[in-house]
Motif scaffolding. Structure first.
Motif, PDB file in Angstrom:
ATOM      1  N   GLY A 375      -3.449  23.700  37.493  1.00  0.00           N
ATOM      2  CA  GLY A 375      -3.604  25.104  37.128  1.00  0.00           C
ATOM      3  C   GLY A 375      -2.835  25.441  35.871  1.00  0.00           C
ATOM      4  N   PHE A 376      -2.439  26.684  35.768  1.00  0.00           N
ATOM      5  CA  PHE A 376      -1.716  27.160  34.593  1.00  0.00           C
ATOM      6  C   PHE A 376      -0.860  28.347  35.005  1.00  0.00           C
ATOM      7  N   LEU A 377       0.159  28.633  34.200  1.00  0.00           N
ATOM      8  CA  LEU A 377       1.116  29.686  34.541  1.00  0.00           C
ATOM      9  C   LEU A 377       1.487  30.470  33.289  1.00  0.00           C
ATOM     10  N   ALA A 378       1.576  31.794  33.406  1.00  0.00           N
ATOM     11  CA  ALA A 378       1.969  32.702  32.327  1.00  0.00           C
ATOM     12  C   ALA A 378       0.926  32.710  31.204  1.00  0.00           C
ATOM     13  N   PHE A 379       0.938  31.686  30.342  1.00  0.00           N
ATOM     14  CA  PHE A 379      -0.094  31.597  29.306  1.00  0.00           C
ATOM     15  C   PHE A 379      -1.382  31.095  29.961  1.00  0.00           C
ATOM     16  N   PRO A 380      -2.454  31.905  29.959  1.00  0.00           N
ATOM     17  CA  PRO A 380      -3.678  31.513  30.670  1.00  0.00           C
ATOM     18  C   PRO A 380      -4.560  30.608  29.830  1.00  0.00           C
ATOM     19  N   GLY A 381      -4.008  29.481  29.438  1.00  0.00           N
ATOM     20  CA  GLY A 381      -4.779  28.555  28.633  1.00  0.00           C
ATOM     21  C   GLY A 381      -4.085  27.215  28.529  1.00  0.00           C
ATOM     22  N   ARG A 382      -4.803  26.267  27.966  1.00  0.00           N
ATOM     23  CA  ARG A 382      -4.245  24.943  27.684  1.00  0.00           C
ATOM     24  C   ARG A 382      -4.780  24.487  26.339  1.00  0.00           C
ATOM     25  N   VAL A 383      -3.860  24.083  25.481  1.00  0.00           N
ATOM     26  CA  VAL A 383      -4.220  23.648  24.139  1.00  0.00           C
ATOM     27  C   VAL A 383      -3.758  22.204  23.966  1.00  0.00           C
ATOM     28  N   GLY A 384      -4.681  21.274  24.016  1.00  0.00           N
ATOM     29  CA  GLY A 384      -4.359  19.858  23.815  1.00  0.00           C
ATOM     30  C   GLY A 384      -3.828  19.154  25.038  1.00  0.00           C
ATOM     31  N   ILE A 385      -3.324  19.872  26.013  1.00  0.00           N
ATOM     32  CA  ILE A 385      -2.818  19.295  27.271  1.00  0.00           C
ATOM     33  C   ILE A 385      -3.716  19.833  28.383  1.00  0.00           C
ATOM     34  N   TRP A 386      -4.668  19.047  28.812  1.00  0.00           N
ATOM     35  CA  TRP A 386      -5.706  19.540  29.716  1.00  0.00           C
ATOM     36  C   TRP A 386      -5.289  19.428  31.173  1.00  0.00           C
ATOM     37  N   PRO A 387      -5.865  20.240  32.052  1.00  0.00           N
ATOM     38  CA  PRO A 387      -5.554  20.131  33.489  1.00  0.00           C
ATOM     39  C   PRO A 387      -5.963  18.759  34.016  1.00  0.00           C
ATOM     40  N   GLU A 388      -5.126  18.210  34.873  1.00  0.00           N
ATOM     41  CA  GLU A 388      -5.239  16.788  35.214  1.00  0.00           C
ATOM     42  C   GLU A 388      -5.495  16.533  36.694  1.00  0.00           C
ATOM     43  N   ILE A 389      -6.370  15.578  36.924  1.00  0.00           N
ATOM     44  CA  ILE A 389      -6.568  14.955  38.238  1.00  0.00           C
ATOM     45  C   ILE A 389      -6.239  13.481  38.054  1.00  0.00           C
ATOM     46  N   THR A 390      -5.247  12.985  38.766  1.00  0.00           N
ATOM     47  CA  THR A 390      -4.797  11.610  38.589  1.00  0.00           C
ATOM     48  C   THR A 390      -5.317  10.719  39.705  1.00  0.00           C
ATOM     49  N   VAL A 391      -5.823   9.565  39.331  1.00  0.00           N
ATOM     50  CA  VAL A 391      -6.229   8.554  40.315  1.00  0.00           C
ATOM     51  C   VAL A 391      -5.392   7.301  40.071  1.00  0.00           C
ATOM     52  N   LEU A 392      -4.611   6.921  41.061  1.00  0.00           N
ATOM     53  CA  LEU A 392      -3.748   5.746  40.995  1.00  0.00           C
ATOM     54  C   LEU A 392      -4.271   4.686  41.957  1.00  0.00           C
ATOM     55  N   THR A 393      -4.516   3.491  41.435  1.00  0.00           N
ATOM     56  CA  THR A 393      -4.958   2.384  42.262  1.00  0.00           C
ATOM     57  C   THR A 393      -3.828   1.381  42.385  1.00  0.00           C
ATOM     58  N   LEU A 394      -3.438   1.091  43.630  1.00  0.00           N
ATOM     59  CA  LEU A 394      -2.356   0.141  43.900  1.00  0.00           C
ATOM     60  C   LEU A 394      -2.950  -1.245  44.100  1.00  0.00           C
ATOM     61  N   LYS A 395      -2.388  -2.221  43.375  1.00  0.00           N
ATOM     62  CA  LYS A 395      -2.875  -3.596  43.483  1.00  0.00           C
ATOM     63  C   LYS A 395      -1.707  -4.529  43.804  1.00  0.00           C
ATOM     64  N   ARG A 396      -2.017  -5.560  44.559  1.00  0.00           N
ATOM     65  CA  ARG A 396      -1.008  -6.577  44.866  1.00  0.00           C
ATOM     66  C   ARG A 396      -1.104  -7.695  43.827  1.00  0.00           C
ATOM     67  N   LYS A 397       0.036  -8.046  43.227  1.00  0.00           N
ATOM     68  CA  LYS A 397       0.046  -9.120  42.238  1.00  0.00           C
ATOM     69  C   LYS A 397      -0.293 -10.437  42.902  1.00  0.00           C
TER      70      LYS A 397
END
Length: 397
Positions: A375-397
């Motif tokens: 989301g966002f707070l105070a300033f209702p916008g994002r400039v160059g830093i976009w809202p993020e959904i992170t996907v982390l894949t765990l692998k065994r070496k």
């Protein structure tokens, strides 16, 4: 006030020089400035933390939209004035200057200043109208020698900093939630700041976020904004009631809220430990209790920690007695402003406050991921830093 007046005077000089015969441009400039300052003054006079809503955000965005381009103009014209001063002084000493001491402003400089100022103006406008809902999926694959074989390929979707009190577009929000579900991760982890200040901010969006699905569960922690510490409550009882409502909302959304505790995530007869601490931040409230959250855990177990503020990693987590393989944080939002070109540049004002402000970091064999926020707070916008959904894949070496 003097600085604001100086900014406006210089900006007006640019318009007057660039459009010398167009009276309407000059009138429009002052009319726009007066309307902006009047609107902002009214907003600040009626401001309260309880009402940090989309309307407050609009006030902030209009102020930023007005001032940042004017600062660009100020830099150009002030620089020109320095050159004009030295040019006038040199010509006066040489005896070749008659009339006004300062040479006239050059139209080209004012036009160039206005052209450069248009870039942040358009960027901020894009950030307010489009950027704040321009969701991006960031994917990382992490390898660990001691990851249980059963968890090889295990996927985590991390979201953070929902700040539900700021949303103003249900359709775009639903798109973001659907995008989270489309990742088909094994588990969803939310790393804090569900609201801006009060639990009731989440009420209009309950149905939307209840759509989040993950086969192995959804888990969450609290962020600094979730405690209601930035609101003047009428009584301690009212604040406690708000906190209890927030707990209930987490449950209604289907999240298991971890408050200085851990759970075992089991897969194929093996398990990893998921740890969640309350907010712990350098310069912020420190409700987190990592020793309590990890009590009775095996030193050999694989551990994932949710801790809202990334400063916790440097201050405590990376040198903690138990080895914590992966820490997930948020909090910074990347300041909702910056520039990121993979392999070239990664900068935000957030870097002045947080050494680890966005993305993946590794230190002492331990990983930290800082989510840029949903989301966002105070300033209702994002400039160059976009809202993020992170996907982390765990692998065994």
């Amino acid at each position: 006030m003097i600085f604001i007046a100086l900014i406006d005077w210089y900006s007006y000089q640019a318009f007057k020089t660039a459009f010398p015969s167009n009276t309407w441009v000059k009138v429009a400039y002052w009319a726009f400035s007066v309307l902006v300052y009047g609107y902002v003054a009214y907003g600040f006079l009626t401001f309260s933390r309880e009402a940090m809503s989309p309307s407050f955000g609009k006030m902030v965005s209009i102020l930023i939209l007005s001032l940042i381009p004017k600062l660009i103009v100020l830099a150009f014209l002030f620089g020109e004035d320095i050159l004009r001063f030295f040019s006038g002084a040199f010509q006066s000493l040489a005896g070749g200057r008659e009339g006004d001491f300062l040479p006239d402003r050059r139209k080209f400089i004012s036009q160039t200043a206005l052209a450069f100022a248009a870039v942040p103006f358009l960027g901020i406008l894009h950030g307010v109208l489009i950027g704040k809902y321009r969701y991006r999926v960031m994917k990382h694959t992490l390898e660990f020698e001691d990851l249980p074989e059963e968890f090889d390929g295990f996927t985590i979707t991390q979201i953070s900093d929902i700040h539900s009190g700021s949303f103003d577009d249900k359709k775009k929000l639903e798109y973001g939630v659907d995008l989270i579900n489309q990742q088909n991760s094994d588990i969803i982890l939310f790393t804090g700041d569900l609201v801006n200040n009060q639990a009731k901010e989440m009420e209009p969006w309950m149905e939307t976020f209840q759509r989040l699905k993950a086969p192995m569960g959804k888990y969450s922690i609290l962020g600094n904004h979730d405690y209601g510490d930035y609101v003047a409550w009428p009584s301690e009882e009212a604040k406690a009631a708000n906190m209890q409502r927030l707990y209930d909302i987490q449950e209604e959304l289907g999240f298991r809220l971890l408050r200085n505790e851990h759970v075992k995530i089991t897969r194929g007869g093996a398990s990893i430990d998921l740890i969640g601490v309350e907010n712990w931040g350098k310069g912020f409230a420190q409700h987190g209790d990592l020793p309590k959250a990890t009590a009775n855990l095996s030193d050999q177990s694989f551990k994932v920690l949710m801790s809202h503020d990334p400063s916790h990693f440097d201050e405590e987590v990376k040198k903690f007695s138990q080895f914590i393989h992966l820490t997930l944080s948020g909090h910074t939002h990347g300041m909702q402003f910056g520039i990121e070109i993979p392999g070239w540049i990664k900068w935000s004002p957030a870097s002045l406050r947080y050494p680890k402000w966005a993305g993946l970091y590794e230190e002492m064999g331990r990983y930290l991921h800082v989510n840029r926020g949903f989301g966002f707070l105070a300033f209702p916008g994002r400039v160059g830093i976009w809202p993020e959904i992170t996907v982390l894949t765990l692998k065994r070496k």
